[in-house]
Design a protein around this motif. Structure first.
Motif, PDB file in Angstrom:
ATOM      1  N   PHE A 167       0.837  -1.196   0.000  1.00  0.00           N
ATOM      2  CA  PHE A 167       0.000   0.000   0.000  1.00  0.00           C
ATOM      3  C   PHE A 167       0.876   1.253   0.000  1.00  0.00           C
ATOM      4  O   PHE A 167       0.584   2.231  -0.684  1.00  0.00           O
ATOM      5  N   VAL A 193      -6.073  -3.201   0.074  1.00  0.00           N
ATOM      6  CA  VAL A 193      -5.826  -3.310   1.522  1.00  0.00           C
ATOM      7  C   VAL A 193      -6.568  -4.529   2.063  1.00  0.00           C
ATOM      8  O   VAL A 193      -7.776  -4.499   2.287  1.00  0.00           O
ATOM      9  N   GLY A 215      -2.717  -3.375   7.534  1.00  0.00           N
ATOM     10  CA  GLY A 215      -2.704  -3.045   6.124  1.00  0.00           C
ATOM     11  C   GLY A 215      -2.069  -1.733   5.738  1.00  0.00           C
ATOM     12  O   GLY A 215      -1.877  -1.466   4.551  1.00  0.00           O
ATOM     13  N   TYR A 216      -1.732  -0.893   6.726  1.00  0.00           N
ATOM     14  CA  TYR A 216      -1.122   0.390   6.384  1.00  0.00           C
ATOM     15  C   TYR A 216      -0.288   0.895   7.552  1.00  0.00           C
ATOM     16  O   TYR A 216      -0.580   0.626   8.711  1.00  0.00           O
ATOM     17  N   TYR A 224      -5.224   6.616   4.054  1.00  0.00           N
ATOM     18  CA  TYR A 224      -6.166   5.500   4.072  1.00  0.00           C
ATOM     19  C   TYR A 224      -7.533   5.944   4.591  1.00  0.00           C
ATOM     20  O   TYR A 224      -8.573   5.533   4.059  1.00  0.00           O
TER      21      TYR A 224
END
Length: 455
Positions: A167, A193, A215-216, A224
């Motif tokens: 990402f 994601v 995910g980030y 996000y």
């Protein structure tokens, strides 16, 4: 909000900045434009020399991370066509949106592993272990700098994951005059994601499978949140299309990695017969034999036909499961991977067992251990150079020379040589190492240690 309006919102083609080339001007939809942006990038090209299962394999038949990603892209697009057909037939998707879902999924499949470091999942674990040890290093300048990071920033590194790095690559790393990487559509960025949590909120055993990783990174949190607000996703909610990318990935490494294992004589016909006994796989094996296909006479053709039969079934079953749970998926209430509750659940479990044969092979284990040594060494030498650098060191010093290897941009070199922002410095080092190919990382290790020649 009804389902049609939800899907309309979740398929947003908006970007962080207006595209310099107007979407649709050349006949492509915005998501086909996304594909063009990433497929020509160095990040995608590097996947050709990153391992899928067999690191540094000399056999040109086995899959690399690039060929795996191409297969995931193909399967994801196929799943998208099936789902789109259902949505259009039920009036849940406007005709003007035709081809949008397959286009998003085709690109998401291609880039789903774009953030993976060299040497596969063992590379990820090597990065995590390095920073967990760094945290306890009381004497070194690197350890001192690391302990100035916030808990969330430390969690980013100690739980390092290729998904979160991917990402970051797509949002923040590729050259762009706006500083926003490829400037991709929000729908695509939301789809890639897999784990919709930060490193603090994720990495937890809560019963929610989407929270087991993250995910980030902290650095991409604000971006996000802007994406999810645009798409109408609640906190911790996956984009509906993410389920399909996950399934395409599962199908690809299930059926295709087994094909590699058979080609390398790690998996035999007896293994297939034994493991698939009592499942649809046993039926397909018998059909092939009755049609005259022979594992002994033409193993490659036999396994290819078996792969085609299995992947076709899994694709059909995933589309059926997605469409049968469309409302709970769109609402964010569905917390399972599609294959695990589909009619292909049993054969998926068999493929997992067969996959362990590949991953436990000595050649894989040896190369993974080598990869761990390489990545740990490179992180050590790079962090030492950055955090041991004194303000009065000249450009010809060893530390400055090492920093020049990391930085292709003057701005990045200035950040690494500056006094502040340790988090950004650590990130740039990890960006560099995780972006390496297997061969490049090994070659750099050999050159630094004197175990190989210099180019």
């Amino acid at each position: 909000m009804d389902l049609k309006r939800k899907f309309e919102k979740m398929l947003s083609a908006n970007r962080f900045f207006n595209s310099e080339t107007a979407d649709g001007a050349d006949g492509r939809n915005p998501f086909e434009n996304d594909y063009s942006r990433v497929v020509l990038s160095s990040y995608v090209r590097r996947l050709q020399d990153k391992a899928q299962v067999f690191p540094l394999a000399q056999n040109d038949f086995v899959r690399t991370r690039l060929t795996h990603s191409m297969e995931v892209s193909c399967f994801a697009k196929g799943l998208g066509l099936g789902v789109e057909k259902f949505l259009l037939s039920r009036g849940l998707l406007d005709e003007r949106r035709r081809d949008h879902i397959p286009s998003i999924l085709e690109t998401a499949g291609l880039v789903h592993d774009i953030g993976n470091p060299p040497f596969g999942h063992f590379g990820e674990e090597s990065v995590r272990n390095f920073f967990r040890k760094t945290k306890t290093d009381a004497a070194s300048e690197t350890g001192k700098a690391y302990r100035t990071l916030t808990p969330c920033q430390q969690a980013d590194f100690e739980n390092f994951d290729g998904n979160a790095q991917g990402f970051r690559v797509l949002k923040s790393l590729a050259p762009n005059r706006h500083g926003n990487s490829f400037n991709l559509t929000f729908a695509l960025l939301g789809t890639v994601v897999k784990y919709p949590f930060s490193s603090i909120d994720g990495n937890k055993k809560t019963g929610n499978p989407f929270q087991k990783k993250f995910g980030y990174f902290c650095s991409e949190r604000e971006a996000y949140q802007k994406i999810t607000a645009e798409l109408g996703l609640a906190a911790g909610q996956r984009h509906p299309l993410t389920y399909l990318v996950e399934s395409a990935d599962d199908i690809a490494y299930s059926v295709c990695d087994i094909e590699d294992g058979c080609k390398l004589d790690l998996i035999r016909l007896e293994d297939l017969r034994e493991k698939f006994k009592g499942t649809d796989g046993e039926t397909e094996l018998q059909k092939l034999i009755e049609k005259g296909y022979s594992f002994d006479d033409d193993k490659e053709l036999f396994v290819q036909q078996f792969r085609i039969a299995m992947q076709s079934k899994m694709i059909r079953d995933v589309v059926k499961t997605f469409c049968g749970n469309i409302e709970s998926i769109a609402n964010g209430d569905f917390q399972r991977d599609l294959l695990s509750v589909s009619d292909s659940a049993a054969i998926r479990e068999v493929f997992k067992v067969l996959g362990d044969i590949n991953f436990s092979h000595k050649s894989v284990l040896k190369r993974e251990l080598l990869g761990g040594t390489v990545i740990t060494y490179l992180l050590n030498i790079l962090t030492d150079a950055v955090f041991s650098l004194s303000p009065d060191e000249k450009g010809t010093s060893k530390n400055n020379k090492i920093i020049s290897l990391i930085c292709s941009k003057k701005k990045d070199a200035e950040i690494l040589k500056s006094a502040g922002n340790a988090y950004e410095k650590f990130q740039k080092i990890v960006d560099y190492v995780s972006g390496m190919t297997d061969s490049f990382a090994l070659r750099m290790y050999q050159e630094f240690t004197g175990k190989g020649g210099f180019e």
